[in-house]
Design an enzyme around this catalytic site. Sequence first.
Site, PDB file in Angstrom:
ATOM      1  N   SER A 117      15.893 -16.503 -38.280  1.00 20.45           N
ATOM      2  CA  SER A 117      14.917 -17.460 -38.803  1.00 20.45           C
ATOM      3  C   SER A 117      15.531 -18.347 -39.867  1.00 20.45           C
ATOM      4  O   SER A 117      14.896 -19.289 -40.324  1.00 20.45           O
ATOM      5  CB  SER A 117      13.702 -16.719 -39.365  1.00 20.45           C
ATOM      6  N   HIS A 138      14.682 -19.804 -31.784  1.00 20.92           N
ATOM      7  CA  HIS A 138      13.794 -19.219 -32.788  1.00 20.92           C
ATOM      8  C   HIS A 138      12.364 -19.129 -32.259  1.00 20.92           C
ATOM      9  O   HIS A 138      11.689 -20.145 -32.086  1.00 20.92           O
ATOM     10  CB  HIS A 138      13.862 -20.088 -34.060  1.00 20.92           C
ATOM     11  N   GLU A 150      11.924 -22.983 -31.327  1.00 21.04           N
ATOM     12  CA  GLU A 150      12.816 -23.920 -31.998  1.00 21.04           C
ATOM     13  C   GLU A 150      14.228 -23.689 -31.455  1.00 21.04           C
ATOM     14  O   GLU A 150      14.698 -22.544 -31.459  1.00 21.04           O
ATOM     15  CB  GLU A 150      12.797 -23.591 -33.507  1.00 21.04           C
ATOM     16  N   ASN A 188      10.211 -23.176 -40.718  1.00 18.93           N
ATOM     17  CA  ASN A 188      10.249 -22.410 -41.963  1.00 18.93           C
ATOM     18  C   ASN A 188      10.524 -23.300 -43.172  1.00 18.93           C
ATOM     19  O   ASN A 188      10.086 -22.998 -44.282  1.00 18.93           O
ATOM     20  CB  ASN A 188      11.281 -21.288 -41.868  1.00 18.93           C
TER      21      ASN A 188
END
Length: 289
Positions: A117, A138, A150, A188
């Site tokens: 991540s 991801h 992702e 994130n």
Amino acid sequence: MDTIGVIGAGQMGAGIAQVAAQAGYRVLLSDVSRDVADKGKTGVAKRLARAVEKEQIAAADRDAALDRIEAVDSLAAMAEAALVIEAATEREAVKRAIFAEVAKALGPDAILATNTSSIPITRLAQATPDPARFMGVHFFNPVPVMKPIELIRGLATSDATVARVEAFARSLGKTVVHANDAPGFVVNRVLLPMLNEAIFALGEGVANVRDIDAGVSLGLNHPMGPLTLADFIGLDTCLEILRVMQEGTGDPKFRPAPLLVKYVEAGWLGRKTGRGFYDYAGAEPVPTR
Ligand code: 3HC
């Protein structure tokens, strides 16, 4: 690409195994031991059984998907996989050790991907047998429910690798989002400052847990309030991602809230330890502040 490998049978790895098996792939699932890999498969069986109960899938489809998941003893089994996705603990040393081990088995055309991540893909690529055949993929938690994947290419990732992984991601029915190899990638990078700010607000006494979560969740139409979501992700993971972004950008805006650091030091890591911003001992989560 008929067979894929998934390394790590925890929440993320098992979720990836489930969606891949449901999309028709044969999945080799490994973890530190066969026992742990088996437990990951048992979790998938439970979730698929619930989907049958809700009449979302047929019992025959559940059985076929489960049959396609094979818990394996060791990474040597990954020799048969065209794509291997590493979804182990979010610690760089652990991932590097896995890459060294899987390198012994990986086929000459096989792609290795990581579900990290936040760890930089270009740096991790140095620990893999061929950086051209390595990239970030991801997934979001819970994997069967969350729509996006992702995709992050490292400096050396080839176009062919990106194209093959993108085709795989689309075949799972997911929406592909491309991100560059910058700290936190896209989602994130945007999410963690919001969660962190909610924790600053709590620590500064702006509002209590219930009011922060109710206000943000209802006011912004998010399915979970930020403190519930932080507990869901794991407070140690949130802290780790913030630190990666702070170190990677040098920007103090990513500095972790002191209360987040304290909770992690206390071992209050969220749902997985039974306590974070909520106490999960009872039938309903109870706010702790
Ligand atoms: N695994 C599989 N399916 C799950 C699940 C799980 N762990 N948890 C819930 N679901 C499914 C349920 O079966 C249900 O499916 P259905 O509608 O087809 O019957 C559906 O999700 C809704 O579940 P519930 O009705 O029980 O509960 P909610 O409506 O409260 O939804 C939620 C639960 C889907 C988790 C929702 O609250 C949500 O979307 N929360 C936000 C999650 C989020 O933001 N995730 C991203 C985290 S960030 C990340 O992963 C990146 C990482 O790098 C940090």
